[in-house]
Design a protein around this motif. Structure first.
Motif, PDB file in Angstrom:
ATOM      1  N   GLY A   5      24.797 -19.543  33.525  1.00  0.00           N
ATOM      2  CA  GLY A   5      24.927 -20.625  34.487  1.00  0.00           C
ATOM      3  C   GLY A   5      24.015 -21.785  34.137  1.00  0.00           C
ATOM      4  N   ASP A  27      25.568 -24.976  42.137  1.00  0.00           N
ATOM      5  CA  ASP A  27      25.513 -23.623  41.597  1.00  0.00           C
ATOM      6  C   ASP A  27      26.401 -22.703  42.434  1.00  0.00           C
ATOM      7  N   GLU A  28      26.355 -21.403  42.139  1.00  0.00           N
ATOM      8  CA  GLU A  28      27.239 -20.441  42.802  1.00  0.00           C
ATOM      9  C   GLU A  28      27.004 -20.360  44.309  1.00  0.00           C
ATOM     10  N   GLU A  29      25.803 -20.718  44.751  1.00  0.00           N
ATOM     11  CA  GLU A  29      25.470 -20.635  46.171  1.00  0.00           C
ATOM     12  C   GLU A  29      25.686 -21.963  46.895  1.00  0.00           C
ATOM     13  N   GLY A  70      35.152 -21.635  45.095  1.00  0.00           N
ATOM     14  CA  GLY A  70      36.023 -20.989  44.125  1.00  0.00           C
ATOM     15  C   GLY A  70      37.436 -21.519  44.119  1.00  0.00           C
ATOM     16  N   PRO A  94      36.169 -25.705  40.558  1.00  0.00           N
ATOM     17  CA  PRO A  94      35.279 -24.600  40.212  1.00  0.00           C
ATOM     18  C   PRO A  94      35.087 -24.530  38.702  1.00  0.00           C
ATOM     19  N   SER A  97      29.848 -20.313  37.231  1.00  0.00           N
ATOM     20  CA  SER A  97      28.519 -20.459  37.830  1.00  0.00           C
ATOM     21  C   SER A  97      28.385 -21.699  38.703  1.00  0.00           C
ATOM     22  N   GLY A  98      29.457 -22.086  39.399  1.00  0.00           N
ATOM     23  CA  GLY A  98      29.315 -23.198  40.319  1.00  0.00           C
ATOM     24  C   GLY A  98      30.568 -24.027  40.464  1.00  0.00           C
TER      25      GLY A  98
END
Length: 344
Positions: A5, A27-29, A70, A94, A97-98
């Motif tokens: 990521g 990022d993913e969060e 996503g 998407p 990693s993000g």
């Protein structure tokens, strides 16, 4: 490959900063890790020690987006700016990693579509290149070791020489295949997108798969929908279906049944399901399927880039791809794309 990521984010920073539109990377969060100058003019500042979420930094945009990070989204947003209404398009795409978010006004939408496709390609290529050195170092080490063995042998046995040359040839082919796929993906396609019937492309992919060496005794059942038309690059769409079908045939060992169903679950989407009756995918492998260089195949049977590139192509076309599986009962891939409708 570790910290993929972070590697992707660093590869994408210069591309993002070169864009003439407000753009940011999450990022993913959902925390903002990079914002370009145009986005900074809107008050978005990135604090590496305490990154803010999109909801905190740009609540209007966060509220307009219907799905999570996503899901590829293209949202029309009307905002009040200095007592005037401004109509913008908010693009969310998407990536591994993000996600990338880009904002433009509607008058520059076509320009954004062209530029964004190349942006995603460059970002994804940067992500893949982070693992290229490791991937290529293995076959290069094998070639070097075999050459040393052959050179140091006091008597070059014909059988040993034949095995050594076969090993060198196989490793060279792997390096060339990795190079070919990366090179093809890095170039923006010269083909314009056009209305494309999904099922004819699937049939073309099936014709190609039937010539593959793994294909021996496979039965295909294809449920078609003639009205399933998308706005796409036909060559790229062919690449996606070929990759998934070839993987299915190889997973089944060249024998089994593939079920393909094309349908329109709503008024705006086309969905293609490709199901095989192979051994299935292990639960711990499912989240990694679209990661660059991840492969469950035997060494030398693939580069681990096919599904990664397929995933990025579908995202570029405003869709998404996902996989489900039950061990012992095969795997199912779902490809969703926006339905094309004739103007007027």
């Amino acid at each position: 490959m570790r910290n993929t990521g972070s590697l992707l984010h660093h590869a994408l920073f210069p591309v993002l900063h070169a864009l003439p539109w407000p753009a940011l990377l999450m990022d993913e969060e959902g925390r903002i890790v990079c914002a370009n100058r145009e986005m900074e003019r809107r008050g978005v500042r990135v604090d590496p020690q305490c990154p803010r979420s999109l909801q905190e930094a740009l609540p209007d945009y966060a509220a307009a987006l219907r799905g999570g990070l996503g899901e590829a989204q293209d949202v029309r947003l009307t905002r009040q700016v200095e007592a005037q209404e401004v109509v913008e398009r908010v693009w969310l795409r998407p990536i591994a990693s993000g996600a990338v978010l880009i904002v433009t006004d509607e008058t520059r939408l076509h320009e954004l579509e062209t530029e964004h496709a190349q942006t995603v390609r460059l970002a994804s290529l940067g992500f893949m290149l982070a693992g290229v050195c490791h991937e290529i170092s293995n076959p290069l080490a094998a070639i070097h070791s075999m050459l040393q063995t052959l050179q140091s042998a006091p008597r070059r046995d014909p059988e040993m020489l034949e095995r050594g040359l076969a090993s060198i040839s196989a490793n060279v082919r792997r390096i060339l295949e990795i190079s070919r796929q990366l090179s093809a993906f890095s170039r923006a396609s010269r083909e314009q997108r056009q209305p494309v019937g999904v099922d004819p492309v699937i049939e073309e992919a099936l014709a190609l798969v039937r010539h593959e060496r793994w294909y021996r005794n496979v039965t295909v059942e294809h449920h078609k929908d003639p009205a399933a038309v998308v706005h796409a690059n036909p060559r790229e769409l062919l690449q996606v279906f070929f990759n998934i079908l070839a993987n299915a045939v190889q997973a089944m060992g060249g024998q089994g049944r593939i079920l393909i169903t094309t349908r329109r679950p709503g008024e705006e989407r086309v969905e293609v399901m490709i199901q095989d009756d192979g051994p299935g995918i292990r639960p711990e492998h499912l989240p990694k399927l679209f990661d660059p260089f991840f492969s469950t195949k035997a060494s030398g049977e693939g580069t681990g880039l096919g599904l990664t590139i397929s995933n990025e192509i579908i995202h570029e076309h405003g869709g998404r791809i996902r996989a489900e599986s039950t061990l012992g009962k095969g795997a199912r891939f779902y490809i969703e794309l926006p339905l094309w409708r004739r103007p007027g």
